[in-house]
Motif scaffolding. Structure first.
Motif, PDB file in Angstrom:
ATOM      1  N   GLY A 193      -3.061  -2.622   5.841  1.00  0.00           N
ATOM      2  CA  GLY A 193      -3.643  -3.953   5.971  1.00  0.00           C
ATOM      3  C   GLY A 193      -4.901  -4.109   5.145  1.00  0.00           C
ATOM      4  N   PHE A 194      -5.700  -3.046   5.106  1.00  0.00           N
ATOM      5  CA  PHE A 194      -6.898  -3.059   4.263  1.00  0.00           C
ATOM      6  C   PHE A 194      -6.527  -3.222   2.797  1.00  0.00           C
ATOM      7  CE2 PHE A 194      -9.408  -0.145   1.557  1.00  0.00           C
ATOM      8  CZ  PHE A 194     -10.558  -0.910   1.448  1.00  0.00           C
ATOM      9  N   LEU A 195      -5.431  -2.604   2.355  1.00  0.00           N
ATOM     10  CA  LEU A 195      -4.976  -2.756   0.971  1.00  0.00           C
ATOM     11  C   LEU A 195      -4.628  -4.202   0.671  1.00  0.00           C
ATOM     12  CD1 LEU A 195      -2.702   0.296   0.066  1.00  0.00           C
ATOM     13  CD2 LEU A 195      -4.832  -0.402  -1.014  1.00  0.00           C
ATOM     14  N   VAL A 196      -3.933  -4.857   1.599  1.00  0.00           N
ATOM     15  CA  VAL A 196      -3.569  -6.262   1.391  1.00  0.00           C
ATOM     16  C   VAL A 196      -4.811  -7.126   1.254  1.00  0.00           C
ATOM     17  CG1 VAL A 196      -2.411  -8.241   2.430  1.00  0.00           C
ATOM     18  CG2 VAL A 196      -1.361  -5.977   2.574  1.00  0.00           C
ATOM     19  N   VAL A 197      -5.797  -6.880   2.120  1.00  0.00           N
ATOM     20  CA  VAL A 197      -7.043  -7.650   2.053  1.00  0.00           C
ATOM     21  C   VAL A 197      -7.758  -7.398   0.731  1.00  0.00           C
ATOM     22  CG1 VAL A 197      -9.307  -7.971   3.122  1.00  0.00           C
ATOM     23  CG2 VAL A 197      -7.289  -7.682   4.557  1.00  0.00           C
ATOM     24  N   ALA A 234     -13.285  -9.184   7.085  1.00  0.00           N
ATOM     25  CA  ALA A 234     -11.908  -8.727   7.290  1.00  0.00           C
ATOM     26  C   ALA A 234     -11.836  -7.205   7.363  1.00  0.00           C
ATOM     27  CB  ALA A 234     -11.017  -9.252   6.168  1.00  0.00           C
ATOM     28  N   VAL A 235     -12.615  -6.524   6.530  1.00  0.00           N
ATOM     29  CA  VAL A 235     -12.626  -5.060   6.544  1.00  0.00           C
ATOM     30  C   VAL A 235     -13.209  -4.546   7.857  1.00  0.00           C
ATOM     31  CG1 VAL A 235     -13.716  -3.042   5.492  1.00  0.00           C
ATOM     32  CG2 VAL A 235     -12.656  -4.785   4.054  1.00  0.00           C
ATOM     33  N   ILE A 236     -14.288  -5.159   8.320  1.00  0.00           N
ATOM     34  CA  ILE A 236     -14.896  -4.728   9.579  1.00  0.00           C
ATOM     35  C   ILE A 236     -13.936  -4.920  10.741  1.00  0.00           C
ATOM     36  CG2 ILE A 236     -16.720  -5.280  11.236  1.00  0.00           C
ATOM     37  CD1 ILE A 236     -18.533  -5.906   8.879  1.00  0.00           C
ATOM     38  N   GLY A 237     -13.287  -6.076  10.793  1.00  0.00           N
ATOM     39  CA  GLY A 237     -12.363  -6.337  11.892  1.00  0.00           C
ATOM     40  C   GLY A 237     -11.132  -5.456  11.867  1.00  0.00           C
ATOM     41  N   LEU A 238     -10.738  -4.981  10.684  1.00  0.00           N
ATOM     42  CA  LEU A 238      -9.510  -4.195  10.576  1.00  0.00           C
ATOM     43  C   LEU A 238      -9.771  -2.705  10.688  1.00  0.00           C
ATOM     44  CD1 LEU A 238      -6.466  -4.597  10.138  1.00  0.00           C
ATOM     45  CD2 LEU A 238      -6.864  -4.340   7.686  1.00  0.00           C
ATOM     46  N   LEU A 254      -5.684  -0.013  -6.790  1.00  0.00           N
ATOM     47  CA  LEU A 254      -6.173   0.096  -5.419  1.00  0.00           C
ATOM     48  C   LEU A 254      -5.288   1.019  -4.580  1.00  0.00           C
ATOM     49  CD1 LEU A 254      -7.230  -3.602  -4.739  1.00  0.00           C
ATOM     50  CD2 LEU A 254      -8.702  -1.639  -5.203  1.00  0.00           C
ATOM     51  N   VAL A 255      -3.982   0.961  -4.789  1.00  0.00           N
ATOM     52  CA  VAL A 255      -3.088   1.863  -4.056  1.00  0.00           C
ATOM     53  C   VAL A 255      -3.370   3.311  -4.448  1.00  0.00           C
ATOM     54  CG1 VAL A 255      -0.689   2.569  -3.773  1.00  0.00           C
ATOM     55  CG2 VAL A 255      -1.283   0.151  -3.679  1.00  0.00           C
ATOM     56  N   ALA A 256      -3.570   3.557  -5.740  1.00  0.00           N
ATOM     57  CA  ALA A 256      -3.882   4.913  -6.183  1.00  0.00           C
ATOM     58  C   ALA A 256      -5.195   5.397  -5.582  1.00  0.00           C
ATOM     59  CB  ALA A 256      -3.941   4.957  -7.707  1.00  0.00           C
ATOM     60  N   LEU A 257      -6.193   4.529  -5.538  1.00  0.00           N
ATOM     61  CA  LEU A 257      -7.481   4.913  -4.951  1.00  0.00           C
ATOM     62  C   LEU A 257      -7.344   5.184  -3.462  1.00  0.00           C
ATOM     63  CD1 LEU A 257     -10.484   5.249  -5.606  1.00  0.00           C
ATOM     64  CD2 LEU A 257     -10.804   2.838  -5.047  1.00  0.00           C
ATOM     65  N   LEU A 265      -9.159 -16.023   1.839  1.00  0.00           N
ATOM     66  CA  LEU A 265      -9.081 -15.345   0.548  1.00  0.00           C
ATOM     67  C   LEU A 265      -7.845 -15.780  -0.232  1.00  0.00           C
ATOM     68  CD1 LEU A 265     -10.180 -11.704   1.491  1.00  0.00           C
ATOM     69  CD2 LEU A 265     -11.451 -13.341   0.114  1.00  0.00           C
ATOM     70  N   ILE A 266      -6.701 -15.833   0.441  1.00  0.00           N
ATOM     71  CA  ILE A 266      -5.465 -16.230  -0.239  1.00  0.00           C
ATOM     72  C   ILE A 266      -5.540 -17.688  -0.686  1.00  0.00           C
ATOM     73  CG2 ILE A 266      -2.974 -16.511   0.036  1.00  0.00           C
ATOM     74  CD1 ILE A 266      -3.013 -14.162   1.968  1.00  0.00           C
ATOM     75  N   ALA A 267      -6.090 -18.551   0.178  1.00  0.00           N
ATOM     76  CA  ALA A 267      -6.226 -19.962  -0.189  1.00  0.00           C
ATOM     77  C   ALA A 267      -7.175 -20.135  -1.374  1.00  0.00           C
ATOM     78  CB  ALA A 267      -6.721 -20.767   1.006  1.00  0.00           C
TER      79      ALA A 267
END
Length: 333
Positions: free
Chosen positions: A174-178, A266-270, A145-148, A311-313
């Protein structure tokens, strides 16, 4: 004199940390994933599937003459006219497939090759083995994902001719973390089925079935469930305002049981700083608000915090279930 029950319990305790051997297992899984032909095929699929909306979006954004302080973020969120989905929408489909491809045979392949007993005969506990496999897959997913993300930023820098601002880079991180948390959920699901079933084909089909259920069927089932428990007058729009809001809130809550919905919100809000809410809103809540004004980064993070936490939970809960099942399984040579 036979030993007492307390002495037997003490003797049965494991020596050392339960995470002994975590590092070697993690590095072995990480290196195997990065060097495998499967990973190369998955990465080519991800890049090819994401390159189409990004390339068309960049062509359209190059013709934008008005000032846009978040031009780089539009690369991720804008849907080109010739393609009905954006780059982030394509990731909603690609990330689960990538995670399932990394984890569907992580445990049952060891059973089938009869290598699990050999691994556990070393100073490696089951805790370290399962966690190392999960972290190795999650690290591989993170690298992809980081490479992309860097490829998209590089393409935007070359074609748009302007560098991204600091706040855009921060929102992109932040999008990467999500995205990694979203992929971690599907990685844990695929590993759970890998623990439950000895057949790799069965575990892959079950994981894909869960993905298709949440991606296609669940958005269709939720409105039916809401209408089934909602009074007829409210469903027809003739109820009180509080009843209508309760119906909308119920539908939103049920939709958020899907990881895809949490990731999309989450993507929309960020990545859309103009987004001020992710749920129903009434006119009285908009008093004093400037329409179209972007939210600061900290306010956007507060807005998506429940989705990211969910998501994390979910990732932790699914992995914990796989951990309990794996601990109770019998391993034979």
């Amino acid at each position: 004199m036979p030993p007492s029950a307390g002495t037997q319990r003490v003797a049965a305790r494991r020596e050392g940390s339960p995470f002994t051997g975590l590092g070697p297992v993690f590095m072995k899984e990480f290196s195997d994933h990065l060097s495998s032909a499967r990973m190369m095929v998955l990465m080519l699929f991800v890049i090819a599937f994401g390159a189409l909306p990004v390339g068309l979006s960049l062509q359209e954004l190059r013709n934008v003459t008005e000032s846009d302080p978040f031009l780089f973020l539009r690369i991720f969120t804008s849907a080109p006219q010739r393609v009905p989905f954006s780059f982030t929408a394509s990731l909603t489909l690609v990330i689960p497939l990538l995670a399932i491809g990394l984890g569907f045979d992580s445990v049952n392949s060891e059973f089938n090759r009869r290598t699990l007993s050999r691994v556990l005969s070393q100073p490696i506990y089951r805790d370290a083995l399962l966690l190392g496999k999960f972290l190795g897959g999650l690290a591989t997913l993170s690298v992809a994902l980081v490479a992309l993300w860097l490829i998209v930023l590089g393409a935007g820098l070359l074609l748009l001719g302007i560098p991204p601002r600091g706040v855009e880079v921060a929102r992109g991180l932040g999008f990467l973390v999500v995205a990694i948390a979203f992929g971690g959920v599907w990685l844990a699901i695929s590993m759970l089925f890998s623990v439950l079933f000895r057949s790799t084909a069965t575990s892959a089909l079950c994981a894909l079935g869960v993905w298709l259920f949440f991606a296609i069927l669940w958005p269709l089932i939720v409105p039916v469930l809401v209408l089934a428990v909602t009074p007829t007058n409210v469903a027809m729009g003739m109820g009180r305002l509080d009843e209508t809001l309760a119906m909308i809130q119920m539908q939103s809550t049920l939709e958020r049981l899907s990881p895809n919905t949490l990731f999309g919100e989450a993507v929309i809000g960020l990545l859309n700083p103009e987004t001020r809410t992710l749920g129903p809103i009434i006119p009285s809540q908009m008093r004093g608000a400037i329409m179209g004004a972007p939210l600061p980064l900290d306010q956007s993070l507060l807005l998506i915090w429940p989705q990211v936490t969910g998501l994390i939970a979910g990732m932790i809960v699914v992995f914990a279930i796989a951990y309990v099942v794996f601990q109770r399984e019998e391993v034979r040579a």
